[in-house]
Motif scaffolding. Structure first.
Motif, PDB file in Angstrom:
ATOM      1  N   PHE B 102       0.843  -1.193   0.000  1.00  0.00           N
ATOM      2  CA  PHE B 102       0.000   0.000   0.000  1.00  0.00           C
ATOM      3  C   PHE B 102       0.872   1.235   0.000  1.00  0.00           C
ATOM      4  N   LYS B 103       0.746   2.040  -1.046  1.00  0.00           N
ATOM      5  CA  LYS B 103       1.474   3.303  -1.053  1.00  0.00           C
ATOM      6  C   LYS B 103       0.843   4.233  -0.029  1.00  0.00           C
ATOM      7  N   SER B 105      -0.632   7.122   0.242  1.00  0.00           N
ATOM      8  CA  SER B 105      -1.917   7.809   0.188  1.00  0.00           C
ATOM      9  C   SER B 105      -3.004   6.926  -0.401  1.00  0.00           C
ATOM     10  N   ASP B 106      -2.759   5.631  -0.498  1.00  0.00           N
ATOM     11  CA  ASP B 106      -3.718   4.714  -1.102  1.00  0.00           C
ATOM     12  C   ASP B 106      -4.972   4.622  -0.235  1.00  0.00           C
ATOM     13  N   PRO B 239      -7.968  -5.901  -2.721  1.00  0.00           N
ATOM     14  CA  PRO B 239      -6.532  -5.784  -2.926  1.00  0.00           C
ATOM     15  C   PRO B 239      -5.835  -7.091  -2.527  1.00  0.00           C
ATOM     16  N   LYS B 352       0.559  -5.658 -10.102  1.00  0.00           N
ATOM     17  CA  LYS B 352       1.186  -4.355  -9.907  1.00  0.00           C
ATOM     18  C   LYS B 352       2.222  -4.086 -10.982  1.00  0.00           C
TER      19      LYS B 352
END
Lengths: 220, 478, 100
Positions: B102-103, B105-106, B239, B352
């Motif tokens: 998870f980046k 700001s995801d 996800p 991804k």
């Protein structure tokens, strides 16, 4: 056609279920175990004098702990789903309603405090008090006196989590007594009241939040 | 016996609740390192507990000091200790994976850490609870956390999948609750230990109705055919780390509960449903494998594979007279848990990196992502049941138990299932290893993601070599 | 047949009604209502069977209190999801799952 068959099947199943359930219930004998006996036998050392409150906060307090976790969890999930959508502007209601809201809210707070305190010896307690407080907040929102909530800042997050965190901390601290949530008989009443106070605040915020965090603009 | 203050049983529940709450207070997307630290401690606690159980210590904790039936009891035997081990050892690599996945700001990662903490806490509480109503609360804790994880930050398809899952899980726990209500009405207690001597061979009709309700509710939550409709969209649309958690762990919780009730208080009632469950399990294997072979999207394929693999768990119910059947069920739970987690993690990396989520989109992926494709292959080996993986061990034990009792039809189903699994696994492997890559741009992916997927998949294969110890743990049933 | 049994049988009927509702109805808001009906039915069974004695058994009453809170949490989550789905698609029924 297929739809009608599915409906017919489900309805028949439901009717058969109700029939067999009712028949089976009517041939029920008194149960083997009677929990009313130990509940009243240990009532004095439980710290409260109402049997349902004793079961809820002492004998089966672990259920209550997990149930608060469920409520907090639902709030976290709702916040994750709603995300950063902008809050809808609050619409002011008719002035009569607003005045009524202003008059009723302090009364509701008083009722909530009474319910919290009375829970020890008659029906009442943290959940009921928290629900009344949350209802007051929802009422204020509906008449336009309280805006919807956007993503909670740190202070609100602490308030939301504090009740559960307090309960968890007390439960863990009581491990010294021998097991989880084992109240020492002389301090049981005070500890339970302390936990209930923390729970009331958090429950009020969580239940109000379940409503107020959803006041977002349509189409967002 | 441990000092109550450091009793691993209790801390396995309190610790994840604590770090979940703290992660919530810290804010959206924060708390990853906290979760990983907590999970490391929990792994240690789970191993500690397993050692205690193996040594023959009776681990019981009467919450509040009251003892059943007035209070709630927590109890750990070999089966519970094994499930606790599975949960912590799968969750830790997945947490490490999710932290890199998870980046910052995801939106999908916004509530991940508190939700995962509550999920793990709920599962740990479920595996140790010896009280039917308390089990209902833990079931809801796990179910709502799972729904939240599926829905978080998602678009219309994800939210619809989450809603479908939510309704299914609520009907399931509602049926379970009514069953428990009826049992309380008949016997006056919901404590498993107290019910054990009370539920004899002659039970009132109400107990039959209650048992049918409980089993129906739990198989709905375990997505057994024909109640599997909610699983492919939910596990396929979420996800990758969430899909892994759900397929590997969450569905095992309700299965464990059926097993617990079967071996415990409802042992005179539930065996009547044994062949029905096995039949549905066989149907799950065939239907799930068929849909996996036909699937267009990669995560949908893996989700249907879960439907199929869960069918193996239900084949053992008619065979439970033999101890090998229980060992087979737990081994299959471990094998599938580790392999499926690794497979979803690998799929997450592939999606991804290539930006595509179809099976066709990973053509030639081995050139840029060899570790990931190898991880996928190792998971596939376990799912197909090839030696020396734990999947092979599990299927071997099912076959042994079936042959010992003369039920050769189950042997046929197990072997056929393995062949079907090979078809859909090789579908992916052939594309990944042999095809030439299309005009696909490969975005570089963090090494942490690839290697945590690999660790899970490798563990599923290596467990087959150490399977004996797990079986010995199960033998320690009080 | 004491009043406790009347409540319990009614609870069973409500449960069946609610469960049938969730399965058959398409509109999401009504399905949430059906879920609440189902939950209330189960609670009524708990309390009804507890009241078949002269002095009521307090343990099921506490269980129902716990159950109500859990049902509130689940309903809130369901409502949030339905609102989000409506905001994203304008639909109030679940779309057919496109099998891929």
């Amino acid at each position: 056609m297929k739809r009608m068959m599915v409906v017919a099947f489900v309805v028949t199943l439901a009717l058969a279920f109700v029939f067999f359930l009712s028949a089976a219930m009517l041939e029920l004998a008194p149960a083997a175990i009677d929990l009313r006996v130990p509940v009243s036998a240990h009532l004095t050392e439980s710290g409260v004098s109402h049997p349902v409150t004793a079961v809820l906060l002492n004998y089966r307090g672990y259920d209550t702990l997990l149930e608060i976790a469920v409520l907090l969890l639902a709030l976290v999930a709702i916040l994750a789903v709603v995300g950063e959508a902008p809050v809808a502007p609050s619409r002011a209601a008719h002035p009569v309603l607003q005045t009524l809201g202003r008059l009723v809210t302090p009364l509701m707070v008083v009722v909530a405090v009474y319910l919290l305190w009375a829970g020890a010896f008659r029906p009442g307690g943290a959940f009921q008090a928290g629900a009344v407080l949350a209802a007051a907040a929802v009422l204020l929102h509906l008449v336009g006196l309280l805006a919807g909530w956007s993503s909670p800042r740190l202070r609100l997050r602490i308030g939301l989590a504090a009740g559960f965190a307090l309960f968890l901390a007390v439960a863990a601290a009581l491990l010294k007594q021998g097991s989880l949530l084992q109240y020492p008989p002389d301090a049981a009443g005070t500890l339970i009241l302390l936990i209930e106070c923390g729970l009331t605040v958090s429950l009020a915020l969580i239940l109000a939040g379940l409503f107020l965090f959803l006041a977002r603009e349509e189409g967002a | 016996m441990n000092e109550p203050l450091i009793d691993p049983l209790v801390w396995l529940i309190l610790l994840p609740l604590a770090w979940a709450t703290l992660a919530f207070v810290l804010g959206p997307g924060r708390g990853g390192w906290l979760a990983i630290a907590g999970l490391v401690a929990q792994c240690w606690l789970a191993f500690n507990l397993a050692q205690q159980v193996s040594a023959g210590v009776a681990v019981v904790h009467a919450v509040g000091g009251w003892g059943a039936p007035l209070g709630i009891d927590l109890a750990v035997d070999g089966l519970s200790a094994a499930m606790l081990l599975l949960t912590q050892t799968v969750a830790l690599p997945l947490a490490i994976y999710a932290r890199s996945y998870f980046k910052a700001s995801d939106p999908a990662g916004a509530g991940f850490w508190p939700l995962t903490g509550f999920l793990i806490a709920g599962m740990n509480a479920l595996f140790v609870s010896a009280d039917l109503f308390n089990l209902y609360v833990t079931l809801e804790l796990v179910g709502l956390a799972a729904v939240g994880l599926v829905a978080a930050g998602g678009g219309a398809q994800q939210v619809a999948a989450a809603l479908r899952y939510l309704f299914a899980t609520l009907v399931g726990s509602g049926a379970y609750l009514l069953g428990v209500a009826l049992i309380y009405g008949v016997y006056g207690t919901v404590s498993i230990a107290t019910l054990l001597p009370l539920v004899t061979n002659e039970v009132p009709r109400l107990v039959w109705i209650a048992s049918a309700l409980i089993v129906s509710g739990l198989i709905l939550k375990t997505a057994l055919f024909p109640f599997h409709f909610w699983l492919p969209p939910a596990h396929g649309g979420a996800p990758a780390p969430v899909s892994a958690l759900l397929s590997a762990l969450v569905v095992k919780a309700s299965f464990y509960l059926i097993l617990r009730l079967w071996l415990g208080p409802l042992q005179s009632v539930l065996p009547a449903f044994g062949w029905l469950l096995a039949l549905l399990g066989a149907a799950a294997i065939f239907w799930g494998s068929w849909q996996a072979i036909r699937a267009v999207k990669l995560k949908r394929l893996i989700a249907y594979s879960t439907v199929a693999q869960l069918g193996y768990l239900f084949l053992i119910f008619p065979l439970l007279a033999a101890p090998a059947a229980l060992q087979a069920a737990v081994m299959q739970a471990f094998a599938h848990g580790l392999a499926k987690a690794g497979m979803f993690a690998a799929a997450g990396v592939l999606i991804k990196a290539t930006g595509q989520d179809t099976v066709a989109g990973l053509a030639g992926a081995v050139e840029r992502l060899p570790v990931t494709m190898f991880a996928f292959a190792l998971s596939g080996i376990t799912l197909m049941g090839l030696p020396p993986s734990s999947g092979f061990l599990a299927k071997w034990q099912i076959i042994q138990a079936a042959l010992a009792q003369g039920h050769w039809i189950i042997v046929v189903v197990v072997l056929a299932g393995g062949l079907l699994a090979a078809v859909y696994v090789f579908r992916v492997l052939r594309l990944g290893f042999l095809s030439t890559p299309e005009n696909v741009t490969f975005t570089p992916v963090s090494r942490v993601l690839e290697w945590s997927a690999f660790a899970l998949a490798a563990a599923s294969v290596l467990l087959g070599l150490r399977g004996v110890e797990l079986i010995q743990l199960l033998g320690a049933r009080t | 047949m004491t009043t406790g049994f009347v409540f319990a049988i009614t609870g069973g009927a409500l449960f069946a009604l609610g469960a049938a509702g969730i399965v058959l109805i398409g509109d999401l808001m009504r399905r949430i209502l059906a879920f609440n009906l189902m939950g209330s039915g189960a609670f009524l069974v708990l309390v009804g069977l507890a009241q078949r004695y002269d002095v009521a058994d307090p343990v099921p009453h506490a269980m129902v209190l716990t159950g109500i809170v859990v049902a509130v949490a689940a309903t809130a989550l369901a409502l949030a999801l339905v609102r989000k789905l409506h905001a994203l698609t304008g639909e109030i029924e679940l779309p057919d799952d496109a099998d891929e």
